[in-house]
Design an enzyme around this catalytic site. Structure first.
Site, PDB file in Angstrom:
ATOM      1  N   TYR A   1      13.444  40.351  15.463  1.00 60.27           N
ATOM      2  CA  TYR A   1      12.078  39.971  15.132  1.00 60.27           C
ATOM      3  C   TYR A   1      11.422  39.191  16.274  1.00 60.27           C
ATOM      4  CZ  TYR A   1      12.873  41.245  10.208  1.00 60.27           C
ATOM      5  OH  TYR A   1      13.128  41.920   9.035  1.00 60.27           O
TER       6      TYR A   1
ATOM      7  N   GLY B   1       2.968  45.811   0.149  1.00 62.58           N
ATOM      8  CA  GLY B   1       2.577  46.984   0.929  1.00 62.58           C
ATOM      9  C   GLY B   1       2.099  46.651   2.319  1.00 62.58           C
ATOM     10  N   GLY B   2       2.691  45.631   2.927  1.00 61.20           N
ATOM     11  CA  GLY B   2       2.280  45.253   4.262  1.00 61.20           C
ATOM     12  C   GLY B   2       0.831  44.797   4.337  1.00 61.20           C
TER      13      GLY B   2
ATOM     14  N   GLY C   1       2.472  33.034   6.461  1.00 57.24           N
ATOM     15  CA  GLY C   1       2.695  31.693   6.972  1.00 57.24           C
ATOM     16  C   GLY C   1       1.656  30.707   6.464  1.00 57.24           C
TER      17      GLY C   1
END
Length: 290
Positions: free
Chosen positions: A46, A206-207, A256
């Site tokens: 990542y 779903g992103g 975040g």
């Protein structure tokens, strides 16, 4: 084993996009703990192989957080990137040496002594199940990894690796959401129930596509109506829909932003009945159940 991890998991793969200083990331980690999220999902690849080091930098500002965290990492994907100049082509590597080296690098990058869970990130066509089992056993014996699982494995791939292991795989992290319902029908969640394995849902919204579901679409209309009935956002309904499944899915959140995390945590209080659950499924699929 699934009870040892928080039902909602905090995904850290976008940490490079959060534009936070290490101390601010530590603040977010502590806030997640206060919300009941103690499990954090990372991977070696990542953020261009930098995610774990960035997470470790945050923990270095507040070492007292470490004993309260459950840490998941993944290995097995090899990307072509300046961080790995030896890689000529994207490939998978589930060799004993790579698995052990990756786990040890993860520990060093995060500044911790043990991973709670290590996942093989993708099925590897060249996977030698005996070699993977040997790597797992070595890491377990050394006290470097507590438990093991997989990610994106289909049932037959999961069962192959499990057949070589002395201890059960404890998780399979798969894509599942209202916008990706295949695991409901391809045997993945059936196997999770049978083996009592923890399914983890990556991209549970779903992103981000769920947020832009057209209001006039079948799914958009059902999300609006149920949202009005239950005083819930579409994202909360999508998380509640996953939590309703008897396989005890653990959604991996990716935001975040603390306020958004709080909203998704509140989805745990929503109780969809069976018909509401199927209304969402049928609208997502665009057809009635057969």
């Amino acid at each position: 084993m699934s009870s040892e991890f928080s039902r909602l998991i905090m995904g850290v793969w976008r940490i490079g996009d959060w534009a936070m200083r290490p101390a601010e990331v530590a603040d977010l980690i502590e806030a997640c703990l206060d919300l009941g999220i103690d499990t954090f999902d990372l991977a070696d690849i990542y953020n261009g192989y930098q995610c774990e080091a960035m997470f470790g930098a945050a923990l270095a500002t507040r070492p007292a957080l470490k004993p309260h965290l459950k840490l998941i990492s993944k290995c097995g994907i090899a990307l072509v990137t300046p961080a790995r100049p030896q890689h000529r082509v994207k490939h998978y590597n589930t060799s004993r040496a790579h698995i052990i080296a990756s786990a040890e690098h993860s520990l060093q990058a995060m500044g911790v002594e043990q991973l709670d869970l290590l996942l093989i990130h993708r099925p590897d066509p060249l996977m030698d199940a005996d070699e993977v089992a040997d790597a797992f056993a070595a890491l377990k014996q050394a006290g470097k990894v507590k438990a093991f699982g997989v990610s994106n494995f289909l049932p037959h791939q999961f069962e192959l690796l499990q057949s070589r292991l002395a201890e059960p795989l404890v998780a399979n992290q798969i894509e599942i959401s209202l916008l990706h319902t295949a695991p409901l029908f391809d045997g993945s969640l059936d196997l999770a129930q049978r083996q009592r394995t923890m399914p983890q849902a990556w991209s549970p919204l779903g992103g981000g596509r769920l947020s832009s579901t057209p209001a006039e679409s079948a799914l958009g209309r059902v999300l609006q109506r149920l949202g009005d009935e239950l005083n819930a956002t579409p994202e909360q309904l999508a998380i509640a829909w996953l939590l309703r499944h008897p396989a005890r899915i653990h959604p991996v959140l990716g935001s975040g932003k603390l306020q958004r995390i709080r909203e998704l945590v509140a989805a745990q209080t929503l109780a969809l009945d069976r018909q509401q659950w199927f209304e969402l499924l049928e609208a997502a699929m665009g057809r009635e159940m057969p």
